[in-house]
Structures are given as C-alpha cells and as structure tokens.
Design a protein around this motif. Structure first.
Motif, mmCIF file in Angstrom:
data_model
loop_
_atom_site.group_PDB
_atom_site.id
_atom_site.type_symbol
_atom_site.label_atom_id
_atom_site.label_comp_id
_atom_site.label_asym_id
_atom_site.label_seq_id
_atom_site.Cartn_x
_atom_site.Cartn_y
_atom_site.Cartn_z
ATOM 1 N N GLN A 10 -4.332 1.624 -131.304
ATOM 2 C CA GLN A 10 -3.555 2.826 -131.604
ATOM 3 C C GLN A 10 -4.485 3.999 -131.873
ATOM 4 O O GLN A 10 -5.440 3.899 -132.641
ATOM 5 N N GLY A 11 -4.205 5.127 -131.224
ATOM 6 C CA GLY A 11 -4.996 6.334 -131.424
ATOM 7 C C GLY A 11 -6.316 6.356 -130.680
ATOM 8 O O GLY A 11 -7.136 7.251 -130.901
ATOM 9 N N ALA A 12 -6.529 5.400 -129.798
ATOM 10 C CA ALA A 12 -7.813 5.277 -129.103
ATOM 11 C C ALA A 12 -8.076 6.438 -128.149
ATOM 12 O O ALA A 12 -7.145 7.098 -127.664
ATOM 13 N N ARG A 13 -9.358 6.653 -127.898
ATOM 14 C CA ARG A 13 -9.822 7.513 -126.811
ATOM 15 C C ARG A 13 -10.299 6.549 -125.728
ATOM 16 O O ARG A 13 -11.342 5.925 -125.872
ATOM 17 N N LEU A 14 -9.511 6.436 -124.694
ATOM 18 C CA LEU A 14 -9.655 5.362 -123.710
ATOM 19 C C LEU A 14 -10.298 5.835 -122.418
ATOM 20 O O LEU A 14 -9.974 6.916 -121.916
ATOM 21 N N ALA A 15 -11.170 5.002 -121.867
ATOM 22 C CA ALA A 15 -11.649 5.195 -120.502
ATOM 23 C C ALA A 15 -11.088 4.069 -119.648
ATOM 24 O O ALA A 15 -11.172 2.894 -120.022
ATOM 25 N N ASP A 16 -10.496 4.432 -118.524
ATOM 26 C CA ASP A 16 -9.998 3.449 -117.565
ATOM 27 C C ASP A 16 -10.884 3.556 -116.324
ATOM 28 O O ASP A 16 -10.746 4.495 -115.536
ATOM 29 N N VAL A 17 -11.796 2.615 -116.178
ATOM 30 C CA VAL A 17 -12.803 2.661 -115.116
ATOM 31 C C VAL A 17 -12.264 1.979 -113.861
ATOM 32 O O VAL A 17 -11.776 0.854 -113.922
ATOM 33 N N GLY A 18 -12.367 2.665 -112.728
ATOM 34 C CA GLY A 18 -11.760 2.163 -111.502
ATOM 35 C C GLY A 18 -10.257 2.301 -111.584
ATOM 36 O O GLY A 18 -9.497 1.394 -111.268
ATOM 37 N N THR A 19 -9.808 3.471 -112.002
ATOM 38 C CA THR A 19 -8.423 3.679 -112.433
ATOM 39 C C THR A 19 -7.391 3.592 -111.330
ATOM 40 O O THR A 19 -6.250 3.259 -111.571
ATOM 41 N N ALA A 37 -7.545 10.206 -122.808
ATOM 42 C CA ALA A 37 -8.031 9.226 -121.840
ATOM 43 C C ALA A 37 -8.881 9.889 -120.769
ATOM 44 O O ALA A 37 -8.674 11.047 -120.406
ATOM 45 N N VAL A 38 -9.837 9.115 -120.297
ATOM 46 C CA VAL A 38 -10.617 9.467 -119.111
ATOM 47 C C VAL A 38 -10.259 8.440 -118.051
ATOM 48 O O VAL A 38 -10.356 7.232 -118.293
ATOM 49 N N ALA A 39 -9.825 8.910 -116.893
ATOM 50 C CA ALA A 39 -9.551 8.025 -115.768
ATOM 51 C C ALA A 39 -10.644 8.266 -114.741
ATOM 52 O O ALA A 39 -10.760 9.369 -114.201
ATOM 53 N N SER A 40 -11.453 7.262 -114.474
ATOM 54 C CA SER A 40 -12.591 7.456 -113.573
ATOM 55 C C SER A 40 -12.506 6.525 -112.373
ATOM 56 O O SER A 40 -11.926 5.438 -112.437
ATOM 57 N N ASP A 41 -13.094 7.000 -111.279
ATOM 58 C CA ASP A 41 -13.196 6.172 -110.081
ATOM 59 C C ASP A 41 -14.408 6.643 -109.291
ATOM 60 O O ASP A 41 -14.882 7.773 -109.473
ATOM 61 N N ILE A 42 -14.888 5.783 -108.398
ATOM 62 C CA ILE A 42 -16.100 6.108 -107.661
ATOM 63 C C ILE A 42 -15.836 7.036 -106.479
ATOM 64 O O ILE A 42 -16.754 7.630 -105.922
ATOM 65 N N SER A 43 -14.562 7.185 -106.069
ATOM 66 C CA SER A 43 -14.232 8.047 -104.940
ATOM 67 C C SER A 43 -13.052 8.947 -105.270
ATOM 68 O O SER A 43 -12.250 8.663 -106.171
ATOM 69 N N LEU A 64 -5.705 13.968 -120.406
ATOM 70 C CA LEU A 64 -6.211 13.026 -119.409
ATOM 71 C C LEU A 64 -7.218 13.732 -118.508
ATOM 72 O O LEU A 64 -6.875 14.641 -117.759
ATOM 73 N N ARG A 65 -8.457 13.298 -118.583
ATOM 74 C CA ARG A 65 -9.519 13.864 -117.762
ATOM 75 C C ARG A 65 -9.808 12.934 -116.593
ATOM 76 O O ARG A 65 -10.040 11.742 -116.794
ATOM 77 N N LEU A 66 -9.813 13.459 -115.381
ATOM 78 C CA LEU A 66 -10.118 12.678 -114.191
ATOM 79 C C LEU A 66 -11.563 12.929 -113.789
ATOM 80 O O LEU A 66 -11.981 14.076 -113.615
ATOM 81 N N VAL A 67 -12.325 11.845 -113.643
ATOM 82 C CA VAL A 67 -13.757 11.963 -113.392
ATOM 83 C C VAL A 67 -14.154 11.079 -112.217
ATOM 84 O O VAL A 67 -13.847 9.882 -112.193
ATOM 85 N N CYS A 68 -14.852 11.666 -111.250
ATOM 86 C CA CYS A 68 -15.388 10.903 -110.125
ATOM 87 C C CYS A 68 -16.816 10.492 -110.479
ATOM 88 O O CYS A 68 -17.716 11.334 -110.575
ATOM 89 N N THR A 69 -17.017 9.218 -110.699
ATOM 90 C CA THR A 69 -18.340 8.728 -111.103
ATOM 91 C C THR A 69 -18.466 7.252 -110.787
ATOM 92 O O THR A 69 -17.459 6.560 -110.558
ATOM 93 N N ASP A 70 -19.677 6.776 -110.784
ATOM 94 C CA ASP A 70 -19.959 5.368 -110.538
ATOM 95 C C ASP A 70 -19.963 4.621 -111.868
ATOM 96 O O ASP A 70 -20.824 4.851 -112.713
ATOM 97 N N GLY A 71 -18.986 3.749 -112.065
ATOM 98 C CA GLY A 71 -18.914 2.981 -113.302
ATOM 99 C C GLY A 71 -18.702 3.857 -114.520
ATOM 100 O O GLY A 71 -17.777 4.670 -114.567
#
Length: 219
Positions: A10-19, A37-43, A64-71
């Motif tokens: 509850q209340g977390a700051r979450l990263a979803d890798v390979g979202t 939350a950060v939603a990240s993917d490699i492409s 919700l921040r969307l980030v293109c990154t490797d891992g």
C-alpha cells in the motif's frame, strides 16, 4: 497480474519492468493501492500500448511515468519502493537484477514472475543474498507459474535442487495453495521427460533421477 498485485505494498512507488500494456500499474493506481508508478520497456511499441491504457483510465504523467530503457537502467532516480519484473525468463530477470546495484536495498521489495527457468532465478537470488519471503501461484493457459516476493538481506544461502525448482516456500506452507498439485505435476513431468530421454540414450543423470524421486514424495 493478480498474483503479482497481491505482493505490492500500500502506498508504494512501483516500477513495472517490461510493462507491455501497463495493466498492472494502471490497475493499482485506479484502486489507490500505489501512489506513483514507472512503466518501463525496452522498445517504444509496448509503451505506446501503455500510453493508451493510461489515457483510457484517465491517469496522467504525474502518477504514471513511461520510460523506454533496458531493464532497470536509469530507474534509480524515482524513489522506488516496489519493483515488478514479470513475464520474462528466469535468466533474463537475474541479468536485470545483476545490472542494477540499487536493488540491493532492504527497503525495496522485488516482485518477480519467471515464465521459464525459475530455478536459475532462485539460485541467483540465494547466492546474492536476496530472501524469497513468499511465493504465489497463477494459472495461465493451463500452465502454472510462480510469483516471488523478494527482499535483500545481504546474506547468501544455499538451495537444494528441489527447492530451486519448486521453491522452498511451496514445499512448506505453500503446499496448501490450490494450484500446488498442478504446479508439482507440471515440473515433475518435465523432470521425467529428461530422465526418460537420458535412459533411452543409454545415459543416467543422477541429479535428475534423484530430483524426480524427491518430487514424487509430494504427490
């Protein structure tokens, strides 16, 4: 997704890798479970789907921040408390963790769901001082997958072959999970295929045979 969501605090700051479509973070934001939350993917392709999911849900970039990154590259600046890496192979997840020293923090919870070679991931976690606190099971298209809730302690430990394959948690209190019998049978069938193939070729893998015998005790 449900199995992973149960481990997010509850209340977390979450990263979803390979979202991919960002279903996990969007769902948790809508429910008020997480604060950011950060939603990240490699492409960029999957992130376009994630952007559409967020827009339909009415969730803006302030949450919700969307980030293109490797891992996990570059995600150490977001003050993350919980990190989900789901839907990848166990070796791939281990490589992502190994390349991100900032996850070696007792305050960060890792939620890991390997689709294949879970034993590789469990061994990596054990050898590098990550404790598997709990595991959950989920059935997708007639296959049963484990989802791991992990924290860093800095204290390496060892696993037996059966603990690496099935998870020590599932051999204890996790045996009460309604999906455990199917989970056990699925992994036992894989080991049996290996031992049968070796015998047909005139060889005998003692470790695989011993593992098969040990797993059969839980039927």
């Amino acid at each position: 997704m449900t199995a992973a969501a149960e481990f997010v605090r509850q209340g977390a700051r979450l990263a979803d890798v390979g979202t991919d479509h960002a279903y996990l973070p969007v769902s948790l934001l809508r429910q008020g479970v997480i604060s950011f939350a950060v939603a990240s993917d490699i492409s960029e392709g999957p992130l376009a789907h994630a952007r559409e999911t967020a827009a339909i849900a009415g969730i803006g970039e302030d949450r919700l921040r969307l980030v293109c990154t490797d891992g996990l590259t570059g995600l150490d600046t977001y003050g993350l408390t919980d990190i989900a890496i789901c839907g990848m192979g166990g070796e791939g997840i281990a490589k992502i963790l190994a390349a991100a020293p900032f996850v070696r923090d007792p305050a960060i919870r890792l939620i890991l769901q390997p689709m294949t070679r879970g034993f590789v991931l469990r061994r990596y976690l054990a050898e590098n001082g990550f404790k598997i606190e709990r595991e959950n099971l989920a059935c997708v298209r007639r296959h049963v997958y484990a989802c791991l809730c992990v924290s860093f302690t800095g204290k390496p430990y060892s696993l037996t072959p059966i603990e690496a394959v099935l998870g020590a948690y599932h051999l204890g209190e996790g045996r009460e999970h309604p999906l455990f019998p199917a989970y056990l049978r699925e992994h036992l069938a894989a080991v049996c295929r290996r031992t049968t193939g070796l015998r047909t070729g005139g060889y005998r893998d003692r470790e695989a045979a011993a593992l098969q015998t040990e797993m059969e005790k839980y039927l």
